[in-house]
Every structure is written in structure tokens, then in C-alpha cells.
Design a protein around this motif. Sequence first.
Motif, PDB file in Angstrom:
ATOM      1  N   PHE A 234      40.643  55.847  44.621  1.00 33.97           N
ATOM      2  CA  PHE A 234      39.378  54.883  44.248  1.00 33.97           C
ATOM      3  C   PHE A 234      38.093  55.316  45.093  1.00 33.97           C
ATOM      4  O   PHE A 234      37.139  55.188  44.162  1.00 33.97           O
ATOM      5  N   LEU A 243      33.329  53.309  38.342  1.00 36.47           N
ATOM      6  CA  LEU A 243      34.371  54.400  38.538  1.00 36.47           C
ATOM      7  C   LEU A 243      34.148  55.506  37.532  1.00 36.47           C
ATOM      8  O   LEU A 243      33.859  55.269  36.406  1.00 36.47           O
ATOM      9  N   TRP A 263      39.810  47.709  41.617  1.00 40.31           N
ATOM     10  CA  TRP A 263      38.220  47.737  41.242  1.00 40.31           C
ATOM     11  C   TRP A 263      37.918  46.213  40.810  1.00 40.31           C
ATOM     12  O   TRP A 263      37.057  45.828  41.200  1.00 40.31           O
TER      13      TRP A 263
END
Length: 319
Positions: A234, A243, A263
Motif C-alpha cells: 500500500f 494507487l 485503500w
Amino acid sequence: MTGPAVAAVRRAVRGFLESVEGPPELCVAVSGGADSLALAEATAYVGHRRGHVVRALVVDHGLQEGSAKIALDAAAVAKSLGVDEAEVRRTDVTGPGGPEAAARKARYRTLAGHGLVLLGHTLDDQAETVLLGLGRGSGPRSVAGMRPHDPPWGRPLLAVGRATTRAACAELGVEPWDDPHNAEPRFTRVRLRTEVLPLLEDVLNGGVAAALARTAAQLREDNEALDTVADLIFTRAGGVEGLAVDVLEGEPPALRRRVLRRWLLQSGVRELTDAHLRAVDDLVARWRGQGGVWLPGNLEARRCRGRLCLTSQPTTRGE
């Protein structure tokens, strides 16, 4: 001199308190049932020897006639078992879901904000939780059951059977209250407790509840390890703001979806389902130029120049 059941419950509480950083005041959720009364006595016994103040919190859901008296009686019994204070709190059971879910949410809401609150969930409750998770098909987090320490909640009795807490009450000379809702077959947990688990115990020659609890513990350990790796991915992928797809593409699906789950949750997506998560994962693993994925809260996940981004949409789908 205490009997073996009281000693077993005290031993479980002692082990739990030795494993956590307990605050000066310990709170115990007390319903008047055998599990919570055995827990209250053990917490008072062990806690006082460790310098803790122990307080019992009794939640009156107001769902049945005479609930106020039942709550007051539970508080009085908790006091007789050694807690320093016992307080009754009334709550209103409202909100979506069935009566079980609404009552549980109201209870947790009322108990929150009191530091570490110990709950009387037993090995049998853990087994029921694992079976519910299996039935829902909601993945390893659900099948992993309840955590012994999930701040602000503590569950010292997850390795102690319900029969032991009832035996402890008998040894202590107290008569626990049996909630009539615990015999209502319209509740899923009641049918699991009275029909499914006894059948499994019979067919598999016993030990099923303990085996399910062991499975849950193993899955929690696996989940914690995978979550640690997913946290590193992450951070590499960019974080809450978006991302990087190229970082996610080479990761195994189980890790990739854990990164996506973190997320989405941290970005404000609520009521996230497995179907939502897999649809967002398709933006990485099965990218064919498709459009975005609509998510609860009027949010949309999509690919934006090699990154996954989340945007808020002013209108609902189809308008």
C-alpha cells in the motif's frame, strides 16, 4: 476454596490481562447471564490483585417486559460478586437490520467510550461466529471470528466453554438469568446453537466448537501476516490519494485485494462487499479499457493515467 470452573474462568482472565496493557479501570459488560457473571467475578478477583478498579456496565435494551428490573438485578448480582461499581444504562434499539443486529449495535454504542470493556463471549460464541462467516461466504476475515483483544473490546473467555461459565455460577452460588431471546428459533444464532452445532458434534464425534475456534485463531494469524505485507505494498503504491497500477499488477490476488480494501475503506467507502472489491480489482488484473466501478456513498473507482483514483459523483447511477 473455589471450584474448578471458577478457577478456569479466573485463569483465562488472568492470562488475558497479562497479555494487554490494561488501564487502571476495567469495565465488564454484564447481562445477568452465566457468561457475563462468571466474567465479572473473575475480573474483580484478578483485577483487584493487579490494582485495577472494576466496574460492571449493564445495558437495558428495553426489548421485553420487565427489562429495567432484570438490568437492576444483574447489577446487584455483579456487585455481590465483587465489582467496585455497577451501572445500568438504557439504550434505544433502532436502525436497519434484524432485531439481533440492531440490539448488538445499540449495545456496542452504549458500551463504547469506557476504555477497555470486557465482553463475555465464549468458545461456543466463537464457533457460532465462524459458522455464520462460512455461511455468508464473506472471506477469511469473517471466518477468523472475534479477536481476543480488539480495542476497546476484550474477550478473555474465547477459549472457555459455555458449560464452564454455567458451572462457575453454580460454584459461586448465583442463579444466572436466561434471556428468553436465546431460545427463539427465529434468530439465526439460536438455531446454530440449538440445532446446527449439536448436529455437527454428533456427526463428527465431538470437539467441533473447539476445532472451529482453533481454525479461527489460525486464520487470524494468517490474516495478520498478510495484512503486514499488504501494508508495505500500500505504501509503495502511493496511499490514500491513489494507487499505482504497475505496483499492484505483479502482486498475488489475495495481497492485491487487501491493498485495495484498505485503500477503499480509508477513502470513505462504506458497506464494501466482496463483489465491489473484485470489480475494483478487475481494473488492475483484467483491464480492458472498461469504465469505472460505482461504490456505496456515490463514489466511483477508475483508472486515471496509470493510477487507481476515487471520485465523488454528484448523481446516482442511471440519472
